[in-house]
Design a protein around this motif. Structure first.
Motif, short mmCIF file in Angstrom:
data_model
loop_
_atom_site.label_atom_id
_atom_site.label_comp_id
_atom_site.label_asym_id
_atom_site.label_seq_id
_atom_site.Cartn_x
_atom_site.Cartn_y
_atom_site.Cartn_z
N ALA A 81 0.84 -1.21 0.00
CA ALA A 81 0.00 0.00 0.00
C ALA A 81 0.87 1.26 0.00
N ILE A 82 1.98 1.22 0.76
CA ILE A 82 2.92 2.35 0.77
C ILE A 82 3.54 2.52 -0.61
N ARG A 83 3.95 1.41 -1.23
CA ARG A 83 4.57 1.47 -2.56
C ARG A 83 3.60 2.05 -3.59
N GLN A 84 2.35 1.63 -3.54
CA GLN A 84 1.36 2.13 -4.51
C GLN A 84 1.19 3.64 -4.41
N GLU A 85 1.06 4.12 -3.17
CA GLU A 85 0.87 5.57 -2.99
C GLU A 85 2.11 6.34 -3.40
N ALA A 86 3.28 5.77 -3.14
CA ALA A 86 4.52 6.43 -3.56
C ALA A 86 4.58 6.53 -5.09
N ALA A 87 4.17 5.48 -5.77
CA ALA A 87 4.17 5.50 -7.23
C ALA A 87 3.21 6.56 -7.76
N ARG A 88 2.04 6.68 -7.14
CA ARG A 88 1.06 7.68 -7.57
C ARG A 88 1.59 9.10 -7.33
N SER A 89 2.43 9.24 -6.30
CA SER A 89 2.96 10.56 -5.95
C SER A 89 4.27 10.88 -6.66
N GLY A 90 4.74 9.97 -7.49
CA GLY A 90 5.98 10.21 -8.22
C GLY A 90 7.23 10.09 -7.38
N ILE A 91 7.15 9.39 -6.26
CA ILE A 91 8.30 9.21 -5.38
C ILE A 91 9.02 7.91 -5.76
N GLU A 92 10.31 7.99 -5.94
CA GLU A 92 11.09 6.81 -6.29
C GLU A 92 11.08 5.81 -5.12
N VAL A 93 10.84 4.54 -5.45
CA VAL A 93 10.87 3.48 -4.44
C VAL A 93 11.98 2.50 -4.81
N ARG A 94 12.89 2.28 -3.89
CA ARG A 94 13.96 1.30 -4.08
C ARG A 94 13.70 0.14 -3.14
N ILE A 95 13.83 -1.08 -3.66
CA ILE A 95 13.42 -2.28 -2.92
C ILE A 95 14.58 -3.25 -2.79
N TRP A 96 14.77 -3.77 -1.59
CA TRP A 96 15.74 -4.84 -1.34
C TRP A 96 14.99 -6.01 -0.70
N HIS A 97 14.88 -7.11 -1.45
CA HIS A 97 14.20 -8.28 -0.92
C HIS A 97 15.12 -9.10 -0.02
N SER A 98 14.50 -9.94 0.80
CA SER A 98 15.26 -10.83 1.67
C SER A 98 14.43 -12.07 1.96
N SER A 99 14.92 -12.93 2.84
CA SER A 99 14.22 -14.17 3.17
C SER A 99 12.97 -13.86 4.00
N SER A 100 12.02 -14.79 3.93
CA SER A 100 10.76 -14.65 4.66
C SER A 100 10.44 -15.97 5.33
N ILE A 101 9.62 -15.93 6.37
CA ILE A 101 9.16 -17.17 7.01
C ILE A 101 8.42 -18.03 6.00
N VAL A 102 7.77 -17.37 5.02
CA VAL A 102 7.02 -18.11 4.01
C VAL A 102 7.95 -18.97 3.16
N SER A 103 9.11 -18.45 2.83
CA SER A 103 10.05 -19.20 2.00
C SER A 103 10.99 -20.07 2.82
N SER A 104 11.07 -19.82 4.12
CA SER A 104 12.07 -20.50 4.95
C SER A 104 11.52 -21.60 5.84
N ALA A 105 10.26 -21.48 6.26
CA ALA A 105 9.74 -22.41 7.26
C ALA A 105 9.71 -23.84 6.76
N LEU A 106 9.23 -24.05 5.53
CA LEU A 106 9.14 -25.42 5.02
C LEU A 106 10.52 -26.05 4.89
N SER A 107 11.45 -25.31 4.27
CA SER A 107 12.78 -25.88 4.08
C SER A 107 13.49 -26.11 5.41
N ARG A 108 13.20 -25.28 6.40
CA ARG A 108 13.82 -25.47 7.72
C ARG A 108 13.47 -26.83 8.31
N VAL A 109 12.25 -27.33 8.06
CA VAL A 109 11.82 -28.60 8.67
C VAL A 109 11.94 -29.77 7.69
N GLY A 110 12.49 -29.51 6.49
CA GLY A 110 12.75 -30.61 5.57
C GLY A 110 11.70 -30.83 4.50
#
Length: 349
Positions: free
Chosen positions: A95-124
């Motif tokens: 929601a923050i990104r959408q409003e920034a785009a509408r306002s012409g504000i540059e958004v820079r994004i750095w992704h990282s790990s998430s529980i969604v991508s990590s939890a399953l692999s953590r338990v095998g």
């Protein structure tokens, strides 16, 4: 000036991308999101300040939902928001990104790990077998229905499910593991598909990737009244395991084979449950009709047809042909109901 959205990952400040650290050091203002994911805020702030060499302030729900205020800050100078986990797993940040785009504000994004991508692999478990992600929240029993049916669908496809637990220490809103599981058990009592019976094998992953991490693999009945300690908690409902998943869980977590073999029991479909109920009720009613209606060729023929329809329904249900089973059970039920409506028997079922 840019708005910088940075995922901190699942390992605290140590999980920040190297490039993001350099950009955050150049920001005029840095905030730590303490709303969307339960973390040790005091420790995270201390680690971030030491790593960045700059002031980092905590941002709760009020500040993060004041999107226009954030955009004004970004317009005045570089604003960095550090987000536990990955950036857009919580819709707040999109929601923050959408409003920034509408306002012409540059958004820079750095992704990282998430529980969604990590939890399953953590338990095998295999990440590509993830079928459903949901959140259990405090509220009436109906709030668990989406999770109940989401997990049910995933189990039918031999897929895994991740259930996150609502927790907001600032407002006191949230749900613990026991209450979350009881809500699912209550949904089971309403729908009776076998998704959350007492023998369902689940994984309770608590405080993953922290010093107090705990991973428990157990039957649902054993987990209902167990204390799993501090948040955050994640409930994983495994589907039917690939043999490499079973081997990994046994080797990495020490899960007994009897538990890995019992994972992923496939629940019934709603249609199968309805067909079974219709067959059961008509079967119980048929002897009552026979004993209460005077014999006649016409009535006997109808009751013989009822018997044939029920036998076919039971055979189809046993073969897994649920649609035909439901149709045949409906024919039997309709014939019995016609005898009642014609006044041959005053039987209700």
């Amino acid at each position: 000036m840019p708005l910088l959205l940075v995922g901190m990952g699942v390992h605290g400040a140590q999980g920040l991308p190297v490039g993001a650290v350099e950009e955050l050091r150049r920001c005029d203002r840095v905030l730590l999101d303490s709303y969307t994911t339960p973390i040790d805020n005091i420790r995270a702030l201390k680690e971030l300040r030491a790593l960045l060499g700059t002031e980092v302030k905590e941002a709760g729900r009020d500040e993060l939902e004041d999107v226009q205020g954030l955009l004004r800050s970004a317009s005045a100078g570089c604003l960095g928001i550090v987000i536990p986990g990955d950036v857009f797993v919580a819709t707040t940040h999109d929601a923050i990104r959408q409003e920034a785009a509408r306002s012409g504000i540059e958004v820079r994004i750095w992704h990282s790990s998430s529980i969604v991508s990590s939890a399953l692999s953590r338990v095998g478990l295999h990440i590509y077998k993830l079928g459903f992600i949901g959140t259990l929240v405090a509220g009436p029993p109906q709030t668990a229905y989406r999770a109940y049916f989401g997990v049910t669908g995933a189990l039918r496809n031999s897929q895994h499910s991740i259930l996150l637990m609502q927790h907001d220490p600032a407002s006191g809103e949230g749900i613990d593991v026991g209450n979350g599981l009881r809500a699912l058990v209550e949904a089971e009592s309403s729908w009776r598909l076998g998704s959350f019976g007492p023998d369902r094998i689940i994984v309770i992953a608590s405080r993953l990737f922290s010093e107090s991490e705990s991973v428990r693999v157990l039957r649902l009945s054993d987990a209902l009244d167990m204390d799993f300690g501090e948040h955050p908690h994640t409930i994983i409902v495994p589907g039917r395991l690939h043999y490499t998943e079973a081997e990994s869980m046994r080797a990495v977590l020490g899960v007994p084979q009897e538990l890995t073999d019992a994972m992923g029991i496939v629940p019934r479909s709603l249609a199968a449950r309805l067909a079974g109920t219709a067959i059961e009720k008509s079967r119980a009613a048929l002897p009552k009709f026979r004993s209460s209606i005077p014999g006649s060729p016409g009535v006997n023929s109808v009751l013989e047809n009822v018997e044939s329809y029920l036998s076919d329904a039971e055979r189809f249900l046993g073969e897994g042909n649920v649609e035909l089973a439901l149709a045949e059970a409906g024919y039997a039920e309709g014939l019995l109901d016609s005898l009642r409506l014609l006044g041959y028997a005053g039987i209700e079922w």
